[in-house]
Design an enzyme around this catalytic site. Structure first.
Site, PDB file in Angstrom:
ATOM      1  N   ARG A 155      -4.818   9.719 -11.030  1.00  0.00           N
ATOM      2  CA  ARG A 155      -5.672   9.931  -9.848  1.00  0.00           C
ATOM      3  C   ARG A 155      -4.790  10.273  -8.641  1.00  0.00           C
ATOM      4  O   ARG A 155      -3.783   9.642  -8.374  1.00  0.00           O
ATOM      5  CB  ARG A 155      -6.489   8.681  -9.557  1.00  0.00           C
ATOM      6  CG  ARG A 155      -7.365   8.756  -8.296  1.00  0.00           C
ATOM      7  CD  ARG A 155      -6.695   8.161  -7.061  1.00  0.00           C
ATOM      8  NE  ARG A 155      -7.607   8.036  -5.922  1.00  0.00           N
ATOM      9  CZ  ARG A 155      -7.236   7.697  -4.702  1.00  0.00           C
ATOM     10  NH1 ARG A 155      -5.966   7.444  -4.450  1.00  0.00           N
ATOM     11  NH2 ARG A 155      -8.112   7.610  -3.722  1.00  0.00           N
ATOM     12  N   VAL A 156      -5.191  11.304  -7.914  1.00  0.00           N
ATOM     13  CA  VAL A 156      -4.496  11.694  -6.688  1.00  0.00           C
ATOM     14  C   VAL A 156      -5.494  11.576  -5.543  1.00  0.00           C
ATOM     15  O   VAL A 156      -6.623  12.057  -5.649  1.00  0.00           O
ATOM     16  CB  VAL A 156      -3.960  13.134  -6.806  1.00  0.00           C
ATOM     17  CG1 VAL A 156      -3.480  13.657  -5.464  1.00  0.00           C
ATOM     18  CG2 VAL A 156      -2.824  13.194  -7.827  1.00  0.00           C
ATOM     19  N   GLY A 157      -5.085  10.937  -4.470  1.00  0.00           N
ATOM     20  CA  GLY A 157      -5.979  10.760  -3.325  1.00  0.00           C
ATOM     21  C   GLY A 157      -5.813  11.843  -2.284  1.00  0.00           C
ATOM     22  O   GLY A 157      -5.347  12.949  -2.570  1.00  0.00           O
ATOM     23  N   ASP A 158      -6.174  11.518  -1.058  1.00  0.00           N
ATOM     24  CA  ASP A 158      -6.119  12.505   0.027  1.00  0.00           C
ATOM     25  C   ASP A 158      -4.718  12.675   0.601  1.00  0.00           C
ATOM     26  O   ASP A 158      -4.382  13.742   1.116  1.00  0.00           O
ATOM     27  CB  ASP A 158      -7.087  12.106   1.152  1.00  0.00           C
ATOM     28  CG  ASP A 158      -6.804  10.713   1.719  1.00  0.00           C
ATOM     29  OD1 ASP A 158      -6.209   9.885   1.004  1.00  0.00           O
ATOM     30  OD2 ASP A 158      -7.187  10.464   2.874  1.00  0.00           O
ATOM     31  N   SER A 165       0.808  -1.221   0.000  1.00  0.00           N
ATOM     32  CA  SER A 165       0.000   0.000   0.000  1.00  0.00           C
ATOM     33  C   SER A 165       0.839   1.268   0.000  1.00  0.00           C
ATOM     34  O   SER A 165       0.290   2.374  -0.007  1.00  0.00           O
ATOM     35  CB  SER A 165      -0.899   0.009   1.238  1.00  0.00           C
ATOM     36  OG  SER A 165      -0.134   0.175   2.421  1.00  0.00           O
ATOM     37  N   THR A 223      -1.765   2.847   2.790  1.00  0.00           N
ATOM     38  CA  THR A 223      -1.297   4.135   3.317  1.00  0.00           C
ATOM     39  C   THR A 223      -0.721   3.997   4.727  1.00  0.00           C
ATOM     40  O   THR A 223      -1.148   3.150   5.504  1.00  0.00           O
ATOM     41  CB  THR A 223      -2.443   5.179   3.357  1.00  0.00           C
ATOM     42  OG1 THR A 223      -3.080   5.230   2.099  1.00  0.00           O
ATOM     43  CG2 THR A 223      -1.955   6.553   3.744  1.00  0.00           C
ATOM     44  N   GLY A 230      -9.539   7.834   0.030  1.00  0.00           N
ATOM     45  CA  GLY A 230      -9.206   9.250  -0.065  1.00  0.00           C
ATOM     46  C   GLY A 230     -10.338  10.122  -0.560  1.00  0.00           C
ATOM     47  O   GLY A 230     -10.530  11.242  -0.081  1.00  0.00           O
ATOM     48  N   THR A 265      -5.953   7.279   6.864  1.00  0.00           N
ATOM     49  CA  THR A 265      -5.773   6.200   5.900  1.00  0.00           C
ATOM     50  C   THR A 265      -7.167   5.732   5.481  1.00  0.00           C
ATOM     51  O   THR A 265      -8.127   5.912   6.224  1.00  0.00           O
ATOM     52  CB  THR A 265      -4.988   5.013   6.509  1.00  0.00           C
ATOM     53  OG1 THR A 265      -5.732   4.486   7.623  1.00  0.00           O
ATOM     54  CG2 THR A 265      -3.605   5.416   6.980  1.00  0.00           C
ATOM     55  N   GLY A 266      -7.259   5.119   4.317  1.00  0.00           N
ATOM     56  CA  GLY A 266      -8.562   4.667   3.836  1.00  0.00           C
ATOM     57  C   GLY A 266      -8.938   5.385   2.554  1.00  0.00           C
ATOM     58  O   GLY A 266      -8.071   5.945   1.865  1.00  0.00           O
TER      59      GLY A 266
HETATM   60  N1  GLY Z   1      -5.880   7.284   1.436  1.00  0.00           N
HETATM   61  C1  GLY Z   1      -5.133   6.877   0.331  1.00  0.00           C
HETATM   62  C2  GLY Z   1      -5.792   7.124  -0.960  1.00  0.00           C
HETATM   63  O1  GLY Z   1      -7.009   7.099  -1.035  1.00  0.00           O
HETATM   64  O2  GLY Z   1      -5.090   7.341  -1.915  1.00  0.00           O
END
Ligand code: GLY
Length: 354
Positions: free
Chosen positions: A228-231, A88, A200, A254, A251-252
């Site tokens: 794609r960009v997450g949180d 991850s 994460t 985003g 974590t989780g």
């Molecule tokens: N929390 C990681 C993501 O969604 O990219």
């Protein structure tokens, strides 16, 4: 929870009489943020997601040697970034839909009020280090894609293949099962990932001088649309630090977090006087309230997991997850005595419904 119980007990006992930053200090007064600085001298504390159990030990070791909190927690999360077994984060992270590993990371340094981040970074095993370089050596906060990679190369990083054989095989299985009408034969159902996994690592630390930092790093949602960009690399979503109050991270999923700027919201909860755990729970309730229908089951429960980790300036910490079953219900803590896994609070029992 402390190697200095009398000092900690004193601070906790005094908490009721000690308004946190942002609370009204007199009737009719305006909010000012921050209103109160917590006295320094609390024992150092490090908090991380459960996969950071080795990391909190390493960070505490460094902090007690006098190493800066940000440097210490970046060393902590690098353990996972460099571990091919953690699919991850960093090297060995699961790739995007094209089979390419794209990494996101961000960090904040409370004492200097600085932030740095990278997103969709390819070929560099430790994006947390690159985020720290953005923080330390540029006037910018977020570098993405090719620019982030060129920046890393300028600082001596090498481009490496981040796809391990295990991650490549997992991607091939996902692709084969993606569309029954394409030219790939489906692999047996037992071999597929039922839902795209998210992973994460987040890590936050405070030292004895009350200096706070936070970092989050990830390979993001497996099989994501390229780009794609997450949180995780979004300041205020994946992590946030206010040196007068505390730090938080997530974590989780985003996409669920980004709409509420969850790490910022959690720190603001602590500023209003909530305990770290209650601040995490309040943020999760906000996430549920802002979740679109397609991500909810008929009972209104989210079909995803999301977890927040929080630490205040006194070294008090907490964590809450959407579901009790996430990462076996634990997060990692070192508060001076030992690195250990601690149970977290949750909104719902079990696992997310499919
Ligand atoms: N929390 C990681 C993501 O969604 O990219």
């Amino acid at each position: 929870m402390t190697s200095h119980p009398s000092r900690r007990d004193f601070l906790l006992a005094g908490a009721a009489a000690l308004p946190l930053a942002g609370q009204p200090v007199a009737q009719g007064s305006h909010f000012t943020a921050p209103a109160v600085i917590i006295p320094p001298d609390s024992p150092p504390t490090v908090v991380a997601s459960a996969n950071g159990i080795r990391g909190v030990a390493r960070a505490m070791e460094l902090i007690t040697q006098g190493v800066d909190t940000l440097d210490a927690i970046v060393e902590a999360v690098k353990i996972q970034e460099l571990d091919p077994e953690d699919n991850s984060v960093g090297y060995g992270g699961l790739p995007n839909a094209d089979g390419v590993v794209q990494l996101d990371a961000s960090c904040m340094h409370g004492p200097t009020k600085r932030a740095g981040a990278v997103a969709a970074l390819e070929g560099i095993k430790t994006p947390s280090e690159v985020a720290k370089l953005v923080l330390r050596y540029t006037k910018h906060i977020l570098l993405v894609g090719e620019g982030a990679q060129r920046f890393a190369l300028q600082f001596g990083f090498r481009i490496e293949n981040l796809l391990t054989e295990e991650s490549r095989q997992a991607w091939l299985r996902w692709r084969a099962n993606l569309n029954p009408d394409d030219n790939y034969l489906d692999v047996p159902s037992g071999e597929r990932f039922p839902t795209p996994p998210t992973g994460t690592i987040n890590c936050c630390a405070v030292n004895a001088r009350g200096e706070i930092s936070s970092v989050t790093t990830t390979s993001g949602l497996a099989w994501k649309i390229p780009g794609r960009v997450g949180d995780s690399p979004i300041i205020g979503a994946g992590e946030y630090t206010d040196n007068d109050v505390g730090a938080a991270g997530s974590t989780g999923l985003g996409e669920a977090n980004m709409k509420v700027c969850g790490a910022f919201l959690t720190v603001e909860g602590m500023r209003r006087g909530l305990s770290p755990t209650d601040a995490c729970l309040e943020t999760l309730r906000r996430v549920v309230a802002t979740t679109e229908q397609r991500r909810l089951d008929p009972r209104g429960r989210p079909r995803f997991d999301l977890t927040f980790y929080a630490l205040n300036k006194r070294g008090q910490y907490g964590c809450a997850s959407m579901y009790a079953g996430y990462r076996a219900g634990h997060f990692a803590v070192h508060d001076g005595s030992e690195a250990r896994l601690v149970g977290f609070a949750h909104l719902y029992e079990g696992e997310p419904p499919s």
